[in-house]
Design a protein around this motif. Sequence first.
Motif, short mmCIF file in Angstrom:
data_model
loop_
_atom_site.label_atom_id
_atom_site.label_comp_id
_atom_site.label_asym_id
_atom_site.label_seq_id
_atom_site.Cartn_x
_atom_site.Cartn_y
_atom_site.Cartn_z
N GLU A 12 0.83 -1.21 0.00
CA GLU A 12 0.00 0.00 0.00
C GLU A 12 0.86 1.26 0.00
N GLU A 13 1.95 1.25 0.74
CA GLU A 13 2.84 2.40 0.78
C GLU A 13 3.49 2.63 -0.59
N LEU A 65 -2.66 -2.79 -5.40
CA LEU A 65 -2.09 -2.81 -6.74
C LEU A 65 -3.18 -2.88 -7.79
N LYS A 66 -4.22 -3.66 -7.55
CA LYS A 66 -5.35 -3.74 -8.47
C LYS A 66 -5.96 -2.36 -8.69
N ALA A 67 -6.20 -1.64 -7.60
CA ALA A 67 -6.80 -0.31 -7.71
C ALA A 67 -5.90 0.64 -8.51
N ASP A 71 -6.55 2.62 -12.10
CA ASP A 71 -6.68 4.07 -11.93
C ASP A 71 -6.39 4.78 -13.26
N GLU A 72 -7.39 5.44 -13.80
CA GLU A 72 -7.24 6.11 -15.10
C GLU A 72 -6.30 7.30 -15.04
N ASP A 73 -6.04 7.83 -13.84
CA ASP A 73 -5.18 9.00 -13.71
C ASP A 73 -3.71 8.66 -13.58
N VAL A 74 -3.40 7.37 -13.50
CA VAL A 74 -2.01 6.93 -13.37
C VAL A 74 -1.61 6.18 -14.64
N GLY A 93 -6.74 -9.48 -10.53
CA GLY A 93 -8.11 -9.23 -10.96
C GLY A 93 -8.28 -7.89 -11.63
N ALA A 94 -7.19 -7.15 -11.87
CA ALA A 94 -7.26 -5.80 -12.42
C ALA A 94 -7.56 -5.81 -13.91
#
Length: 365
Positions: A12-13, A65-67, A71-74, A93-94
């Motif tokens: 997460e970090e 990591l999936k999120a 993420d469309e902004d990254v 699952g991404a």
Amino acid sequence: MDDLIRTKAELEEACRCAKADGVLSLDTEFVWMRTYRPQLGIVQMGCREACWAIDCMTGLDTSALKALIEDEDVAKILHDARQDLTHLHHWTGANPQNVFDTQLAAAFAGFPHGIGLQKLLFEAIDVGLPKTETRTDWTQRPLSDAQVKYALDDVRYLPALRDELMRRSDEFGTQLWMLEDQVRYDDAALYADYDPETVWQRVKTRRIRLDGRGRAVLKAVAALREELAQKWNLPRNWLGDDESLARMASDGRVGHLVHRLHGGQGDTVRALYAEAVMAALETPEAEWPEDPHRHYIGEVLDAADAALAWLEEKAEMLHVDPTAIANRATVTAFVDDVTDETNPLASGWRYEVVGRELAERFGVE
């Protein structure tokens, strides 16, 4: 190796750092010998300021990591992106969004289509990568410092490489075309398992020619192989190579089967193939699959040869590798039927830049 990310908190970090940077470079290292899908050893991720290796052998929670991948902004930066994104899709699952494939971009920036990362880094930004750990088993632990550093080098320079490819494509006037092509990676269907009902079209029959009934048999045995490979988590060629399937389809005999299964499992798969062949031979003619290969008259083939020569000259002027615009099959199909709206040359930047003129010059009525 203590530098590997092994916990949810550590992951997460790292994801927070990449999100703040707006770029996420990605790569995967895996072993693919005895399973339907590869077994991931590590996933490398990075941004402009840092890079990390994720230990895939610990069963950690990958939701962060999936999120980030979704993420469309990254911007997700990879080289030859499809395979790695497929592995990441099945692991996390991404469904990826906002992907930048440096191999694809290179073809619009004066480099050859399909160029490898090591050569591209050297020629584009003067970075030389050693190839010292090519035989590493990435699922074995512990990994050495040298192994982890070697793996991280594959993502360390991707943000800088992206910047240079964007600069060059902007200079050549090809950037918008390249970015339009990158959108293909937003399609979740790209990363799905093969559909057993259509996988027969991927079987290499080589010189074996099949009639309609033979195609029905090939469809049945290829579907069976795919279903068993997924169910048993085995490489599909362990259940029968392409030549075996093509020969079964040609004469309806299971005796051609070459597989890598032993004992009762081998007997079971042979019996299942025999059953599938028998059922497929009873397929009514109206249900035989159509030949997926198009056959062209000589006039069309001659026109395609001329069109490809013209396309190569045009592509050189545009600073785009010609195979990034269209391959022989696409060009041949287009000159045969310039009204086919499903052909890539009939829409988008390809039509505006080359398709319209190609149709006028070489289209066969």
